[in-house]
Design a protein around this motif. Sequence first.
Motif, PDB file in Angstrom:
ATOM      1  N   ASN A  40       0.883  -1.151  -0.029  1.00  0.00           N
ATOM      2  CA  ASN A  40       0.064  -0.006   0.079  1.00  0.00           C
ATOM      3  C   ASN A  40       0.862   1.257  -0.093  1.00  0.00           C
ATOM      4  O   ASN A  40       0.500   2.280   0.383  1.00  0.00           O
ATOM      5  N   ASN A  41       2.121   1.129  -0.228  1.00  0.00           N
ATOM      6  CA  ASN A  41       3.070   2.452  -0.590  1.00  0.00           C
ATOM      7  C   ASN A  41       3.232   2.753   0.772  1.00  0.00           C
ATOM      8  O   ASN A  41       3.419   4.482   0.837  1.00  0.00           O
ATOM      9  N   THR A 108      -1.915  -9.650  -0.317  1.00  0.00           N
ATOM     10  CA  THR A 108      -2.031  -8.646   0.543  1.00  0.00           C
ATOM     11  C   THR A 108      -3.283  -8.550   1.248  1.00  0.00           C
ATOM     12  O   THR A 108      -4.488  -8.615   0.878  1.00  0.00           O
ATOM     13  N   GLU A 111      -6.182  -3.699   1.296  1.00  0.00           N
ATOM     14  CA  GLU A 111      -5.833  -2.689   0.420  1.00  0.00           C
ATOM     15  C   GLU A 111      -6.892  -1.643   0.097  1.00  0.00           C
ATOM     16  O   GLU A 111      -7.874  -1.676   0.562  1.00  0.00           O
ATOM     17  N   GLY A 112      -6.201  -0.414   0.042  1.00  0.00           N
ATOM     18  CA  GLY A 112      -7.010   0.719  -0.329  1.00  0.00           C
ATOM     19  C   GLY A 112      -7.482   1.474   0.964  1.00  0.00           C
ATOM     20  O   GLY A 112      -7.364   2.782   0.810  1.00  0.00           O
ATOM     21  N   THR A 114      -6.429   3.558   3.584  1.00  0.00           N
ATOM     22  CA  THR A 114      -5.422   4.063   4.331  1.00  0.00           C
ATOM     23  C   THR A 114      -5.322   4.016   5.836  1.00  0.00           C
ATOM     24  O   THR A 114      -4.424   3.675   6.704  1.00  0.00           O
ATOM     25  N   VAL A 117      -4.927   0.459   6.900  1.00  0.00           N
ATOM     26  CA  VAL A 117      -3.621  -0.016   6.604  1.00  0.00           C
ATOM     27  C   VAL A 117      -2.704   0.415   7.552  1.00  0.00           C
ATOM     28  O   VAL A 117      -1.903  -0.226   8.200  1.00  0.00           O
TER      29      VAL A 117
END
Length: 291
Positions: A40-41, A108, A111-112, A114, A117
Amino acid sequence: MGTIIGSKRASRLKMASHALAVMIGAFITAYGLEAILIPNNVSDGGVTGLSIVGSQLFGLPLGILIAVLNIPFVILGYYQLGKSFAIYSVIGIASLAYGTSVMHRIPTIIEGDTLLVTVVGGIIIGFGMGIALRNGGALDGIDMLAVLLSRRLPFGTSDLILFLNLFVFIVVSFVFGLQGAFLSGIAYFIASKVIALVEEGLSGSKTFKIITNQPELMVETIRERLGRTATYNQIEGGFSNENFKEITCIINRLEDSKMKEIINEIDKHAFVAVYDVAEVKGGNFTKKDLH
């Protein structure tokens, strides 16, 4: 003879259990990185964060970068924090490097979202790092560097950890963008709080107050193995009216496990009280090489 053999066997089992716990903590951290944060960077702080940036920029395996970039800090830890701490840290860092390699292609799990995450990722990596620290090892060299710098600069360990990681997140922003850097900072903050809960103190110092029937041996052993001095307070038992020497010694958090081992080795029945210390200034709060 049988007592000595039994004592050595118990010591080896204890070392093995600590090493296993450090390895488990490292694999938990690797899972948090590979299954949540990196896809997720979002990065971690410290040397691991710099390794993630290097892996994204140059396409090198993350595990190799984690192992290589931590080498100077392991050497530093050996001379400043002791042989056993360095050994456990090598085990932890090697396990983290291996864990990120074998888990690189796992699915993963988030995802998405934030918020989810950063929260879940921070909790998982904080839990893993906390387990490692609680058992006498570290998974990242930035903590070791902060402890060393705090002895030479007029700043606390926690202040230096924050400062060093600000630099890391600035570097992260060039790869993951400002949003990625902010999310990485939030995840690291959450991880630090989880570490504090698991390891009982993310940074700073601790005061040990010890009442033992072997105060001189205790103080001498602490001085030899930890490089720490201690003070005596003459106290009197409220019930027995006996006079005792109460030992007071301040250590940093990375020495907590070693201090408890020393106390248990010399006097299993010693009365021990431990206090968190927010800041230590002045005096002779310096380090010698550990044994």
